[in-house]
Scaffold this motif. Structure first.
Motif, PDB file in Angstrom:
ATOM      1  N   ILE A  62       0.890  -1.320   0.019  1.00 24.78           N
ATOM      2  CA  ILE A  62      -0.217  -0.056  -0.032  1.00 24.78           C
ATOM      3  C   ILE A  62       0.916   1.275   0.195  1.00 24.78           C
ATOM      4  O   ILE A  62       0.553   2.275  -0.798  1.00 24.78           O
ATOM      5  N   LEU A  63       2.030   0.998   0.744  1.00 27.04           N
ATOM      6  CA  LEU A  63       2.759   2.239   0.966  1.00 27.04           C
ATOM      7  C   LEU A  63       3.487   2.697  -0.560  1.00 27.04           C
ATOM      8  O   LEU A  63       3.608   3.859  -0.916  1.00 27.04           O
ATOM      9  N   ARG A  64       3.813   1.585  -1.182  1.00 23.34           N
ATOM     10  CA  ARG A  64       4.195   1.696  -2.788  1.00 23.34           C
ATOM     11  C   ARG A  64       3.114   2.241  -3.620  1.00 23.34           C
ATOM     12  O   ARG A  64       3.602   2.962  -4.589  1.00 23.34           O
ATOM     13  N   CYS A  68       1.202   6.895  -6.218  1.00 21.35           N
ATOM     14  CA  CYS A  68       0.290   6.681  -7.598  1.00 21.35           C
ATOM     15  C   CYS A  68      -0.790   7.375  -7.534  1.00 21.35           C
ATOM     16  O   CYS A  68      -1.388   8.000  -8.243  1.00 21.35           O
ATOM     17  N   VAL A  69      -1.619   6.785  -6.383  1.00 23.06           N
ATOM     18  CA  VAL A  69      -2.821   7.361  -6.167  1.00 23.06           C
ATOM     19  C   VAL A  69      -2.790   9.007  -5.963  1.00 23.06           C
ATOM     20  O   VAL A  69      -3.694   9.549  -6.412  1.00 23.06           O
ATOM     21  N   THR A  71      -0.924  11.250  -7.363  1.00 19.55           N
ATOM     22  CA  THR A  71      -0.576  11.800  -8.443  1.00 19.55           C
ATOM     23  C   THR A  71      -1.556  11.297  -9.606  1.00 19.55           C
ATOM     24  O   THR A  71      -1.635  12.223 -10.427  1.00 19.55           O
ATOM     25  N   GLY A  72      -2.252  10.332  -9.492  1.00 23.55           N
ATOM     26  CA  GLY A  72      -3.097   9.818 -10.538  1.00 23.55           C
ATOM     27  C   GLY A  72      -2.669   9.352 -11.604  1.00 23.55           C
ATOM     28  O   GLY A  72      -3.147   8.954 -12.778  1.00 23.55           O
ATOM     29  N   HIS A  73      -1.298   8.703 -11.554  1.00 25.09           N
ATOM     30  CA  HIS A  73      -0.517   7.899 -12.488  1.00 25.09           C
ATOM     31  C   HIS A  73      -0.167   6.915 -12.062  1.00 25.09           C
ATOM     32  O   HIS A  73       0.922   6.838 -11.015  1.00 25.09           O
ATOM     33  N   GLY A  74      -0.400   5.659 -12.624  1.00 21.21           N
ATOM     34  CA  GLY A  74       0.334   4.472 -12.349  1.00 21.21           C
ATOM     35  C   GLY A  74       1.302   4.028 -13.050  1.00 21.21           C
ATOM     36  O   GLY A  74       1.504   4.356 -14.242  1.00 21.21           O
ATOM     37  N   SER A  75       2.565   3.318 -12.549  1.00 16.19           N
ATOM     38  CA  SER A  75       3.666   3.081 -13.462  1.00 16.19           C
ATOM     39  C   SER A  75       3.623   1.514 -13.607  1.00 16.19           C
ATOM     40  O   SER A  75       2.816   0.905 -13.024  1.00 16.19           O
ATOM     41  N   PRO A  76       4.351   1.339 -14.670  1.00 16.54           N
ATOM     42  CA  PRO A  76       4.327  -0.398 -14.996  1.00 16.54           C
ATOM     43  C   PRO A  76       4.647  -1.210 -13.818  1.00 16.54           C
ATOM     44  O   PRO A  76       4.230  -2.187 -13.642  1.00 16.54           O
ATOM     45  N   GLU A  77       5.737  -0.397 -12.958  1.00 14.71           N
ATOM     46  CA  GLU A  77       6.058  -1.377 -11.900  1.00 14.71           C
ATOM     47  C   GLU A  77       4.964  -1.534 -10.799  1.00 14.71           C
ATOM     48  O   GLU A  77       4.968  -2.531 -10.390  1.00 14.71           O
ATOM     49  N   ILE A  78       3.992  -0.651 -10.608  1.00 15.13           N
ATOM     50  CA  ILE A  78       3.240  -0.498  -9.951  1.00 15.13           C
ATOM     51  C   ILE A  78       1.996  -1.485 -10.343  1.00 15.13           C
ATOM     52  O   ILE A  78       1.607  -2.310  -9.522  1.00 15.13           O
ATOM     53  N   PHE A  79       1.798  -1.663 -11.660  1.00 12.60           N
ATOM     54  CA  PHE A  79       0.683  -2.837 -12.170  1.00 12.60           C
ATOM     55  C   PHE A  79       1.356  -3.976 -12.005  1.00 12.60           C
ATOM     56  O   PHE A  79       0.636  -5.026 -11.658  1.00 12.60           O
ATOM     57  N   GLU A  80       2.688  -4.209 -12.299  1.00 11.51           N
ATOM     58  CA  GLU A  80       3.177  -5.438 -11.842  1.00 11.51           C
ATOM     59  C   GLU A  80       3.108  -6.004 -10.585  1.00 11.51           C
ATOM     60  O   GLU A  80       3.023  -7.239 -10.222  1.00 11.51           O
ATOM     61  N   LEU A  81       3.405  -4.918  -9.554  1.00 13.34           N
ATOM     62  CA  LEU A  81       3.388  -5.289  -8.270  1.00 13.34           C
ATOM     63  C   LEU A  81       1.896  -5.574  -7.866  1.00 13.34           C
ATOM     64  O   LEU A  81       1.776  -6.633  -7.199  1.00 13.34           O
TER      65      LEU A  81
END
Length: 149
Positions: A62-64, A68-69, A71-81
């Motif tokens: 959740i901390l990671r 993204c929440v 800024t409103g932008h998810g990174s590929p790393e977060i989607f993989e997480l």
């Protein structure tokens, strides 16, 4: 807003809010007397954190996700997480299903014992004693005393 008000409005305990702060998921300011104060947005943030916990995510994940929440932008790393967390939860569900199935078999064996699974059913509960003392049956008030004499 003080900690008790945030807790009441978000539907959590004050202890949960302190835990969220310890984990870096939530921040507060301190009043001159040391009391926690939160912005109005803390209620919505706590509700969102609760949704993440309900989804099975650990606080470190959740901390990671929270930046993204924010800024409103998810990174590929977060989607993989998130995909990795889903795989972890799926594996845990499979392990629990296997444990449940094993328990069902144990319950079935307990309800329907067979000699294959229950050693007590392989032999009679008692067997005749074939020693020499067994030829005479003691009489009198105490058979146990006569057998051990």
């Amino acid at each position: 807003m003080r900690i008790g008000e945030v807790a009441r409005r978000a539907g959590v305990s004050t202890r949960a809010l302190r835990y969220y702060e310890e984990q870096g998921l939530l921040t507060s300011e301190r009043s001159p007397s040391g009391q926690r104060t939160y912005p109005e947005s803390a209620v919505e943030r706590v509700r969102m954190i609760q949704q993440f916990f309900t989804a099975g995510l650990p606080s470190r994940t959740i901390l990671r996700i929270l930046p993204c929440v924010d800024t409103g932008h998810g990174s590929p790393e977060i989607f993989e997480l998130l995909a990795a967390e889903r795989r972890r939860i799926t594996a845990a569900m499979e392990d629990l299903a296997a444990a449940r199935d094993a328990l069902d078999r144990v319950v079935d064996m307990a309800n329907h014992p067979t000699p294959e699974h229950c050693p007590a059913l392989r032999e009679p509960a008692w067997a005749p004693y074939d020693g020499a003392e067994a030829t005479e049956v003691p009489t009198g008030p105490s058979r146990a005393t006569a057998l051990h004499a």
